[in-house]
Design an enzyme around this catalytic site. Structure first.
Site, mmCIF file in Angstrom:
data_model
loop_
_atom_site.group_PDB
_atom_site.id
_atom_site.type_symbol
_atom_site.label_atom_id
_atom_site.label_comp_id
_atom_site.label_asym_id
_atom_site.label_seq_id
_atom_site.Cartn_x
_atom_site.Cartn_y
_atom_site.Cartn_z
ATOM 1 N N ARG A 8 0.861 -1.199 0.000
ATOM 2 C CA ARG A 8 0.000 0.000 0.000
ATOM 3 C C ARG A 8 0.892 1.242 0.000
ATOM 4 O O ARG A 8 0.607 2.228 -0.648
ATOM 5 C CB ARG A 8 -0.953 0.008 1.207
ATOM 6 C CG ARG A 8 -1.706 1.332 1.317
ATOM 7 C CD ARG A 8 -2.963 1.330 2.198
ATOM 8 N NE ARG A 8 -2.976 0.389 3.276
ATOM 9 C CZ ARG A 8 -2.265 0.498 4.407
ATOM 10 N NH1 ARG A 8 -1.470 1.535 4.597
ATOM 11 N NH2 ARG A 8 -2.348 -0.422 5.332
ATOM 12 N N TYR A 44 -16.363 16.931 -15.485
ATOM 13 C CA TYR A 44 -16.698 15.517 -15.468
ATOM 14 C C TYR A 44 -17.779 15.242 -14.414
ATOM 15 O O TYR A 44 -17.646 15.669 -13.264
ATOM 16 C CB TYR A 44 -15.429 14.712 -15.174
ATOM 17 C CG TYR A 44 -15.652 13.228 -15.123
ATOM 18 C CD1 TYR A 44 -15.968 12.516 -16.278
ATOM 19 C CD2 TYR A 44 -15.581 12.538 -13.924
ATOM 20 C CE1 TYR A 44 -16.196 11.160 -16.230
ATOM 21 C CE2 TYR A 44 -15.804 11.167 -13.877
ATOM 22 C CZ TYR A 44 -16.108 10.483 -15.029
ATOM 23 O OH TYR A 44 -16.341 9.141 -14.986
ATOM 24 N N ASP A 74 -7.310 19.218 -13.824
ATOM 25 C CA ASP A 74 -7.602 17.893 -14.383
ATOM 26 C C ASP A 74 -7.141 17.923 -15.842
ATOM 27 O O ASP A 74 -7.762 18.576 -16.680
ATOM 28 C CB ASP A 74 -9.111 17.626 -14.264
ATOM 29 C CG ASP A 74 -9.508 16.245 -14.785
ATOM 30 O OD1 ASP A 74 -8.763 15.671 -15.617
ATOM 31 O OD2 ASP A 74 -10.574 15.742 -14.370
ATOM 32 N N LYS A 107 -7.890 6.988 -19.308
ATOM 33 C CA LYS A 107 -8.190 7.528 -20.628
ATOM 34 C C LYS A 107 -6.928 7.506 -21.496
ATOM 35 O O LYS A 107 -6.416 6.444 -21.791
ATOM 36 C CB LYS A 107 -8.795 8.929 -20.468
ATOM 37 C CG LYS A 107 -9.849 9.029 -19.347
ATOM 38 C CD LYS A 107 -11.114 8.242 -19.613
ATOM 39 C CE LYS A 107 -12.032 8.117 -18.409
ATOM 40 N NZ LYS A 107 -12.421 9.351 -17.739
HETATM 41 C C1 LIG Z 1 -12.960 9.731 -16.492
HETATM 42 C C2 LIG Z 1 -12.655 11.053 -15.937
HETATM 43 C C3 LIG Z 1 -12.477 11.242 -14.554
HETATM 44 C C4 LIG Z 1 -12.663 10.122 -13.564
HETATM 45 O O1 LIG Z 1 -11.688 9.148 -13.698
HETATM 46 P P1 LIG Z 1 -11.934 7.582 -13.393
HETATM 47 O O2 LIG Z 1 -10.643 6.977 -13.781
HETATM 48 O O3 LIG Z 1 -13.097 7.138 -14.211
HETATM 49 O O4 LIG Z 1 -12.220 7.494 -11.923
HETATM 50 C C5 LIG Z 1 -12.139 12.507 -14.116
HETATM 51 N N1 LIG Z 1 -11.994 13.542 -14.976
HETATM 52 C C6 LIG Z 1 -12.159 13.396 -16.301
HETATM 53 C C7 LIG Z 1 -11.980 14.576 -17.192
HETATM 54 C C8 LIG Z 1 -12.496 12.156 -16.831
HETATM 55 O O5 LIG Z 1 -12.684 12.031 -18.144
#
Ligand SMILES: *Cc1c(COP(=O)(O)O)cnc(C)c1O
Length: 379
Positions: free
Chosen positions: A46, A98, A170, A195
């Site tokens: 962890r 998001y 983000d 992504k």
């Molecule tokens: C998918 C996404 C998230 C969340 O991420 P997860 O890996 O699904 O928890 C946050 N911000 C953006 C812009 C995203 O496309």
């Protein structure tokens, strides 16, 4: 080292045991000690794991940060950032973001006494207007999801610095191939590595990258104390994904550009949201802070109906109707009923997420096949 070299070599060492070029998947929870506390830098997975460490160093390298942290999902990474705060603290966040981030902020952290202001940030002075002595964090998503607005990171960073407020960005949509928020003055970069970073739609993962040692220490403490880490197998997969990030992104951008132009000319298409258009309201900022415009495109059709949007996404054959984005394969989504369903309809429509809006994650297939697919589904 240039970016296209960093994706492959940034922060990486060949395996000490046998010279393996890729870090082994250290599928272990614990590590032998010779005497209590006598270990080789690893005690419990962890806290640290060699495969995850290799990935975290890669994250830090490609974002021009000093420290990287990998989490079990993008939302787990965001969760760790908000845990820097205390009840009574306030956050100013992008209003077009998001859906899962919005849900985490409003449905979990508001109950812990943290207050969120969701505002339009295309004008940085709007942010300054909401800052008070309780403000501790500004949360920016750019390009925004799904409306593809662009927020000027440098300008917001100036406001954040002036008021000693942390700025987190983000960077999931842009990736460091297109945009490096730490260089523009942000304190924290966050990714859903699910992504583009992973890039193959086979892992769910999150990342944070920072420059400051003290901030990194606080986040490592939260990562270890709350425990939302990712496993070594997933770490390996995302590290492997990052090695082709630059070539994938190049093709995502090329295909994205061609499809955006095609949609804009199409007589059945109404609005196309893509920051590469010269008449996009934030095109100048996009040109300044991004190296290209990416493969994410949203659009509405002229008939402007829920039914029209539904029928379009159902007819697609190469584009897969699915949540998520950023993989090698093209995906189509219907934000109002999918990614953004957790945002109330009234809030959603305020920012332009109409029932007729369709979002495309343009993949790296042959672009002519992708256009033929859109064409048959539109007509
Ligand atoms: C998918 C996404 C998230 C969340 O991420 P997860 O890996 O699904 O928890 C946050 N911000 C953006 C812009 C995203 O496309």
């Amino acid at each position: 080292m240039k970016f296209n070299t960093k994706t492959i070599h940034g922060g990486q060492k060949h395996d000490a045991a046998y010279g393996a070029v890729m870090p082994p998947i250290y599928q272990t929870s614990t590590y032998a000690q010779t005497t209590p506390g006598g270990h080789k830098g690893y005690e419990y997975s962890r806290t640290h794991n060699p495969t995850r460490d290799a990935l975290e160093k890669s994250f830090a390298s490609i974002e021009n940060g000093a420290f990287g942290l990998a989490f079990g999902s993008g939302l787990a990474a965001i969760d760790a950032v908000i845990k820097l705060l205390k009840p009574g603290d306030e956050v100013i966040s992008t209003n077009d973001l998001y859906g899962g981030t919005y849900r985490l902020f409003t449905k979990i952290f508001e109950d812990f006494g943290i207050k969120f202001h969701f505002i339009g940030m295309q004008n940085a002075s709007n942010v300054a207007h909401f800052i008070n002595e309780k403000t501790k964090l500004i949360w920016v998503e750019t390009p925004t999801n799904p409306m593809m607005n662009i927020i000027d990171i440098k300008q917001i960073a100036t406001v954040a610095k002036k008021h000693a407020v942390l700025l987190a960005v983000d960077n999931t949509f842009a990736t460091p191939y297109l945009q490096r928020p730490l260089d523009l003055g942000a304190d924290i970069v966050m990714h859903s590595a699910t992504k583009y970073m992973g890039g193959h739609s086979d892992v769910v993962m999150g990342a944070l990258i920072v420059k400051d040692q003290e901030l990194a220490n606080r986040l490592y403490f939260i990562q270890n104390a709350s425990g939302a880490i990712c496993g070594p197998q997933d770490s390996f997969l995302v590290l492997r994904g990052i090695k082709t990030l630059h070539v994938r992104m190049q093709r995502h951008c090329e295909n994205g550009r061609i499809i955006a132009m095609y949609l804009k000319e199409h007589k059945k298409v109404d609005n196309v949201y893509w920051p590469g258009f010269e008449d996009h309201p934030n095109h100048e900022i996009a040109k300044q802070q991004m190296d290209d415009f990416g493969g994410m495109i949203s659009f509405t059709t002229k008939d402007d109906s829920l039914q029209g949007a539904m029928s379009f996404v159902e007819k697609l054959k190469i584009f897969t109707l699915a949540e998520s984005l950023g993989g090698v394969e093209s995906l189509a989504g219907h934000p109002a009923s999918m990614t953004h369903a957790s945002i109330p309809k009234k809030e959603r429509e305020k920012i332009g997420v109409k029932d007729s809006l369709i979002r495309l994650s343009v993949g790296i297939e042959d672009v002519n096949d992708l256009i033929a697919d859109i064409e048959q589904a539109l007509t």
